[in-house]
Design a protein around this motif. Structure first.
Motif, PDB file in Angstrom:
ATOM      1  N   CYS A  59     -18.389 -13.924 -10.451  1.00 45.28           N
ATOM      2  CA  CYS A  59     -18.452 -12.879 -11.469  1.00 45.28           C
ATOM      3  C   CYS A  59     -18.448 -13.520 -12.847  1.00 45.28           C
ATOM      4  O   CYS A  59     -18.110 -14.696 -13.001  1.00 45.28           O
ATOM      5  CB  CYS A  59     -17.236 -11.949 -11.353  1.00 45.28           C
ATOM      6  N   ALA A  60     -18.804 -12.742 -13.846  1.00 45.74           N
ATOM      7  CA  ALA A  60     -18.686 -13.179 -15.244  1.00 45.74           C
ATOM      8  C   ALA A  60     -17.982 -12.045 -15.976  1.00 45.74           C
ATOM      9  O   ALA A  60     -18.613 -11.114 -16.461  1.00 45.74           O
ATOM     10  CB  ALA A  60     -20.061 -13.461 -15.838  1.00 45.74           C
ATOM     11  N   TRP A  61     -16.662 -12.143 -16.005  1.00 48.21           N
ATOM     12  CA  TRP A  61     -15.841 -11.080 -16.607  1.00 48.21           C
ATOM     13  C   TRP A  61     -15.095 -11.620 -17.808  1.00 48.21           C
ATOM     14  O   TRP A  61     -14.647 -12.757 -17.814  1.00 48.21           O
ATOM     15  CB  TRP A  61     -14.800 -10.549 -15.601  1.00 48.21           C
ATOM     16  N   MET A  62     -14.947 -10.774 -18.813  1.00 50.31           N
ATOM     17  CA  MET A  62     -13.949 -11.033 -19.833  1.00 50.31           C
ATOM     18  C   MET A  62     -12.816 -10.039 -19.633  1.00 50.31           C
ATOM     19  O   MET A  62     -12.782  -9.380 -18.605  1.00 50.31           O
ATOM     20  CB  MET A  62     -14.535 -11.033 -21.252  1.00 50.31           C
ATOM     21  N   GLU A  63     -11.871  -9.999 -20.565  1.00 47.02           N
ATOM     22  CA  GLU A  63     -10.622  -9.210 -20.455  1.00 47.02           C
ATOM     23  C   GLU A  63      -9.656  -9.989 -19.564  1.00 47.02           C
ATOM     24  O   GLU A  63      -9.728  -9.948 -18.340  1.00 47.02           O
ATOM     25  CB  GLU A  63     -10.873  -7.792 -19.929  1.00 47.02           C
ATOM     26  N   SER A  64      -8.731 -10.673 -20.241  1.00 46.82           N
ATOM     27  CA  SER A  64      -7.870 -11.631 -19.537  1.00 46.82           C
ATOM     28  C   SER A  64      -7.062 -10.981 -18.414  1.00 46.82           C
ATOM     29  O   SER A  64      -6.844 -11.601 -17.377  1.00 46.82           O
ATOM     30  CB  SER A  64      -6.945 -12.324 -20.531  1.00 46.82           C
ATOM     31  N   SER A  65      -6.630  -9.728 -18.594  1.00 43.52           N
ATOM     32  CA  SER A  65      -5.811  -9.099 -17.554  1.00 43.52           C
ATOM     33  C   SER A  65      -6.649  -8.754 -16.323  1.00 43.52           C
ATOM     34  O   SER A  65      -6.134  -8.719 -15.206  1.00 43.52           O
ATOM     35  CB  SER A  65      -5.129  -7.835 -18.089  1.00 43.52           C
ATOM     36  N   TRP A 117       7.348 -14.903 -18.591  1.00 43.72           N
ATOM     37  CA  TRP A 117       8.010 -16.211 -18.476  1.00 43.72           C
ATOM     38  C   TRP A 117       7.065 -17.250 -17.844  1.00 43.72           C
ATOM     39  O   TRP A 117       6.952 -18.376 -18.333  1.00 43.72           O
ATOM     40  CB  TRP A 117       9.292 -16.064 -17.649  1.00 43.72           C
ATOM     41  N   VAL A 118       6.382 -16.847 -16.790  1.00 48.94           N
ATOM     42  CA  VAL A 118       5.490 -17.776 -16.090  1.00 48.94           C
ATOM     43  C   VAL A 118       4.387 -18.270 -17.038  1.00 48.94           C
ATOM     44  O   VAL A 118       4.075 -19.465 -17.090  1.00 48.94           O
ATOM     45  CB  VAL A 118       4.861 -17.115 -14.838  1.00 48.94           C
ATOM     46  N   GLY A 119       3.812 -17.357 -17.824  1.00 47.29           N
ATOM     47  CA  GLY A 119       2.747 -17.743 -18.752  1.00 47.29           C
ATOM     48  C   GLY A 119       3.229 -18.764 -19.760  1.00 47.29           C
ATOM     49  O   GLY A 119       2.547 -19.750 -20.057  1.00 47.29           O
ATOM     50  N   GLU A 120       4.426 -18.535 -20.295  1.00 53.80           N
ATOM     51  CA  GLU A 120       5.007 -19.478 -21.258  1.00 53.80           C
ATOM     52  C   GLU A 120       5.216 -20.856 -20.610  1.00 53.80           C
ATOM     53  O   GLU A 120       4.997 -21.884 -21.222  1.00 53.80           O
ATOM     54  CB  GLU A 120       6.340 -18.912 -21.758  1.00 53.80           C
ATOM     55  N   ALA A 158       0.737  -9.897 -18.477  1.00 55.63           N
ATOM     56  CA  ALA A 158       1.787 -10.606 -19.223  1.00 55.63           C
ATOM     57  C   ALA A 158       1.556 -12.110 -19.193  1.00 55.63           C
ATOM     58  O   ALA A 158       1.635 -12.790 -20.219  1.00 55.63           O
ATOM     59  CB  ALA A 158       3.158 -10.266 -18.632  1.00 55.63           C
ATOM     60  N   ALA A 159       1.231 -12.647 -18.002  1.00 58.36           N
ATOM     61  CA  ALA A 159       1.049 -14.101 -17.862  1.00 58.36           C
ATOM     62  C   ALA A 159      -0.165 -14.585 -18.652  1.00 58.36           C
ATOM     63  O   ALA A 159      -0.192 -15.704 -19.158  1.00 58.36           O
ATOM     64  CB  ALA A 159       0.911 -14.471 -16.391  1.00 58.36           C
ATOM     65  N   ALA A 160      -1.170 -13.719 -18.766  1.00 55.79           N
ATOM     66  CA  ALA A 160      -2.369 -14.088 -19.522  1.00 55.79           C
ATOM     67  C   ALA A 160      -2.143 -13.958 -21.028  1.00 55.79           C
ATOM     68  O   ALA A 160      -2.938 -14.468 -21.801  1.00 55.79           O
ATOM     69  CB  ALA A 160      -3.546 -13.208 -19.090  1.00 55.79           C
ATOM     70  N   SER A 161      -1.058 -13.287 -21.441  1.00 57.66           N
ATOM     71  CA  SER A 161      -0.786 -13.115 -22.873  1.00 57.66           C
ATOM     72  C   SER A 161       0.129 -14.201 -23.416  1.00 57.66           C
ATOM     73  O   SER A 161      -0.133 -14.763 -24.471  1.00 57.66           O
ATOM     74  CB  SER A 161      -0.129 -11.759 -23.141  1.00 57.66           C
ATOM     75  N   SER A 162       1.215 -14.466 -22.709  1.00 60.19           N
ATOM     76  CA  SER A 162       2.156 -15.477 -23.217  1.00 60.19           C
ATOM     77  C   SER A 162       1.601 -16.874 -22.993  1.00 60.19           C
ATOM     78  O   SER A 162       1.897 -17.790 -23.747  1.00 60.19           O
ATOM     79  CB  SER A 162       3.520 -15.336 -22.546  1.00 60.19           C
TER      80      SER A 162
END
Lengths: 427, 158
Positions: A147-153, A218-221, A248-252
């Protein structure tokens, strides 16, 4: 980068100037990545609307939507005529909900630009899903699908939960993929790059949606853009929980893929998740880590008088809407507090049929579609303090809107909307 | 005494640029992390919060966060406030695409970590086509208040 004959033909302009520009961008992008080649894709999710202020102005000054597509979806300053998309393409979030324009402080001019963009995009063959969660409304990639998707979540969800293959693409690369059906064969498209790098051992129960959000933050950080493998689950998660976890993980951090041992399709066992390489590091998630995530995600929040409660990041599922309805039924919101809930338009249609929309509106809340507060920069006028049940939204809203933002459970947020006061605590 | 030295790496986007270095050890978010009309970092807990990268040689670990990264830096270019060059360690799809649409010289895969060799304020000459970065250290200040710092941040327990 090696190009196949059909790709060389596109680059030579055999399929017209727009496809030529698209292939030119993919070649520059592939070279930047040091990719060996391109891969075929038949599933693209991107954004081509122009409702944000900078793009609205650009569209006005440069001759409309083809000019916007040329610059912002193909990285071409030269304006080319855009043909229909070559492969199945979904539109992600827009910048406004046209049905709530007045409440969102959006002028009729902007609504007209939205409608122009919607007609343009649909005319090219882009499906108007207008959500950050295409996988909730019919675009459900299968395991192994490129696939070729954007939108991190959404990227993290389809890689991890569905076993589809995409990198976190951007507006320009998804535009080029729509016109060519190609994307660089790099990163998470390649089997061996999908293995776990860090082992996360859970020492505490992670069961509620709020818990999953805190774990993700926490995991993303901790792992930034690497691939965590989570072991020791005490509860089976569902779509809503993993939607919040991944967002959340894709944001932090910049997590685009994770494994849950025994749950996600490429991690039936810990050995499968890691492949031949041992973890680079092992970390434990316990009370101290959960507390740290809660404190960080609430770092901007001081005042307990709540002006605005925002739910639906990522866009709410029907199940989540019903949960809110049960909390709201027979209640009335505080006169000082607004409640906006965001979902996909097709989910709202079902919520209308099911009576959920009526329950939300009778309590004084609003069910909105197509956008969210952070993407659309839409909050009620005068908002100083907001409350959300999404770690992602709590991460972004203070930076984007300059407002204090509390994070808590969905029930904490609904209670804040009813009482006008924040009483959430880490439970 | 400042001694000029050279780092070597791989071209991501070709071209030459010289200017002042802006160095951060924090990864940068595009969408929600910068104001693309001013080139300023806005992320709440970022060490560059409130600082603009416009016209600087931005030295950083890599990109993080939303896939709106490239479009935000794309807008920054059109607004005339993009970095003059980008040097980074970690290649990701959003980093690669972001570098491409900024059109400024960009490099990665260095033989030595640019984060440990380059400091904010150093004068840097980037020749991405040749794969070289020439660094002339700034006269060091001994006053620690000279270091550009944003908000204090707390590290996660791990």
């Amino acid at each position: 980068m090696k190009l196949r004959d059909d790709e060389k033909a596109m680059l030579a302009g055999d399929q017209g100037p727009a496809v030529q520009k698209a292939m030119d961008l993919l070649v520059r992008y592939g070279a930047a990545l040091d990719a060996e080649c391109l891969v075929d894709t038949r599933n693209v999710a991107g954004t081509i609307g122009a409702t944000t202020p900078f793009l609205r102005q650009y569209a006005d000054q440069n001759g409309g939507m083809d000019a916007v597509f040329s610059e912002f979806n193909l990285d071409s300053a030269e304006w080319v005529k855009i043909p229909p998309v070559k492969v199945s393409s979904s539109h992600l979030q827009q910048g406004i909900d046209p049905r709530h324009a007045v409440r969102q402080g959006v002028s009729q001019d902007v609504v007209r630009i939205y409608e122009t963009g919607q007609a343009y995009s649909s005319g090219l063959g882009v499906q108007p899903l207008n959500t950050c969660t295409p996988y909730q409304v019919g675009n459900v990639p299968v395991k192994g699908e490129h696939c070729a998707w954007m939108e991190s979540s959404a990227v993290i969800y389809i890689n991890s939960v569905l076993g589809a293959r995409t990198n976190a693409e951007g507006r320009e690369s998804t535009g080029a993929a729509m016109l060519t059906g190609k994307i660089p064969y790099w990163g998470l498209h390649i089997e061996q790059n999908r293995r776990g790098t860090h082992l996360i051992q859970l020492d505490i129960d992670v069961s509620t949606t709020a818990d999953w959000g805190l774990l993700g933050y926490w995991v993303g950080e901790q792992v930034q853009d690497r691939i965590p493998v989570i072991q020791g689950l005490s509860h089976q998660p569902n779509l809503a929980r993993l939607k919040h976890f991944g967002a959340a993980a894709a944001s932090s951090g910049g997590v685009e893929m994770y494994h849950l041992v025994g749950v996600t399709p490429e991690a039936q066992t810990r050995e499968q998740a890691f492949g031949a390489s041992p973890p680079l590091a092992t970390m434990r998630f316990g009370e101290a880590e959960r507390r740290w995530a809660y404190e960080q995600v609430n770092i901007t929040a001081r005042d307990d008088e709540i002006d605005f409660v925002m739910l639906g990041c990522p866009h709410y599922s029907l199940e989540q809407l019903w949960e809110v309805c049960q909390l709201l039924e027979g209640q009335r919101l505080s006169p000082n507090t607004e409640l906006w809930i965001f979902t996909a338009a097709s989910i709202k249609q079902l919520a209308d049929v099911a009576g959920y929309t009526r329950i939300i509106e009778q309590a004084g809340g609003h069910l909105m579609t197509d956008t969210c507060s952070a993407i659309g920069k839409v909050v009620p006028t005068g908002t100083r303090v907001a409350a959300v049940d999404s770690a992602k939204q709590a991460h972004y809203l203070p930076a984007i809107m300059g407002i204090q933002t509390w994070f808590g459970s969905t029930a904490d947020c609904v209670q804040a909307a009813i009482e006008g006061r924040w009483k959430g605590v880490l439970r | 005494m400042s001694t000029t030295f050279t780092l070597t790496g791989r071209k991501v986007v070709g071209g030459c640029f010289e200017g002042e270095a802006l160095v951060t050890r924090d990864r940068i978010s595009g969408w929600g992390g910068i104001d693309p009309r001013t080139g300023t970092v806005i992320e709440t807990r970022h060490e560059l919060k409130g600082i603009s990268f416009a016209g600087k040689v931005l030295v950083f670990p890599g990109a993080k966060g939303s896939s709106g990264w490239s479009s935000q830096f794309h807008i920054a270019r059109l607004a005339g406030v993009a970095p003059g060059a980008m040097l980074f360690n970690e290649m990701t799809a959003k980093m690669g695409l972001g570098a491409v649409v900024v059109h400024a010289p960009a490099m990665t895969d260095f033989t030595e970590d640019p984060l440990s060799r380059i400091q904010t304020g150093d004068w840097v000459r980037v020749d991405a086509d040749a794969g070289t970065v020439e660094v002339t250290p700034r006269q060091r200040q001994t006053d620690p208040s000279q270091h550009p710092t944003g908000s204090q941040r707390t590290r996660a327990p791990s």
